[in-house]
Design a protein around this motif. Structure first.
Motif, short mmCIF file in Angstrom:
data_model
loop_
_atom_site.label_atom_id
_atom_site.label_comp_id
_atom_site.label_asym_id
_atom_site.label_seq_id
_atom_site.Cartn_x
_atom_site.Cartn_y
_atom_site.Cartn_z
N GLN A 10 -7.02 -19.75 -11.94
CA GLN A 10 -7.19 -20.66 -10.81
C GLN A 10 -8.58 -20.57 -10.17
O GLN A 10 -9.11 -21.56 -9.72
CB GLN A 10 -6.12 -20.36 -9.75
CG GLN A 10 -6.00 -21.41 -8.67
CD GLN A 10 -5.38 -22.70 -9.18
OE1 GLN A 10 -4.63 -22.70 -10.13
NE2 GLN A 10 -5.75 -23.82 -8.57
N ASP A 11 -9.14 -19.37 -10.14
CA ASP A 11 -10.44 -19.21 -9.50
C ASP A 11 -11.59 -19.16 -10.51
O ASP A 11 -12.74 -19.01 -10.13
CB ASP A 11 -10.45 -17.93 -8.66
CG ASP A 11 -9.40 -18.00 -7.56
OD1 ASP A 11 -9.22 -19.09 -6.98
OD2 ASP A 11 -8.76 -16.97 -7.29
N ARG A 66 -7.44 -29.52 -11.61
CA ARG A 66 -6.49 -28.51 -11.14
C ARG A 66 -5.63 -29.11 -10.04
O ARG A 66 -6.03 -30.06 -9.38
CB ARG A 66 -7.25 -27.29 -10.60
CG ARG A 66 -7.96 -26.59 -11.73
CD ARG A 66 -8.49 -25.24 -11.34
NE ARG A 66 -9.17 -24.64 -12.47
CZ ARG A 66 -10.07 -23.68 -12.37
NH1 ARG A 66 -10.41 -23.21 -11.20
NH2 ARG A 66 -10.63 -23.18 -13.45
#
Ligand code: ZN
Length: 96
Positions: A10-11, A66
């Motif tokens: 996610q990061d 995302r």
């Protein structure tokens, strides 16, 4: 069939994509590369692509999409938000 594995990235930096013109002629020429026609249920979407739930046009981004991203469908003028749909695939939800 796989893909139920949750992404722990996610990061992580987003992968970037170079878009090509797929001949989508329902928008002005300079925007054509951001859209393509959907090939039906067997058409696998790339991580930078999401399907417009209204007009079934594939919206393409220059970067990996995302959940929470906002995208705009120029074909039907809908504002969409990227969500995780059933099966873990990215889908778009209509904001208004
Ligand atoms: Zn649309």
């Amino acid at each position: 069939m796989s893909g139920s594995e949750k992404s722990a990235a996610q990061d992580a930096p987003r992968q970037r994509y170079v878009l090509d013109d797929r001949g989508f002629d329902e928008v002005p020429k300079k925007y054509r590369k951001f859209y393509r026609r959907w090939g039906g249920p067997g058409d696998e979407l790339e991580p930078n692509e999401v399907l417009c739930p209204i007009c079934k046009v594939v919206i393409r981004s220059t970067r990996e999409l995302r959940p929470g991203d906002r995208v705009y469908c120029m074909a039907c003028m809908a504002r969409l938000e990227v969500i995780v749909g059933e099966g873990g695939r990215l889908e778009a939800d209509v904001i208004y």
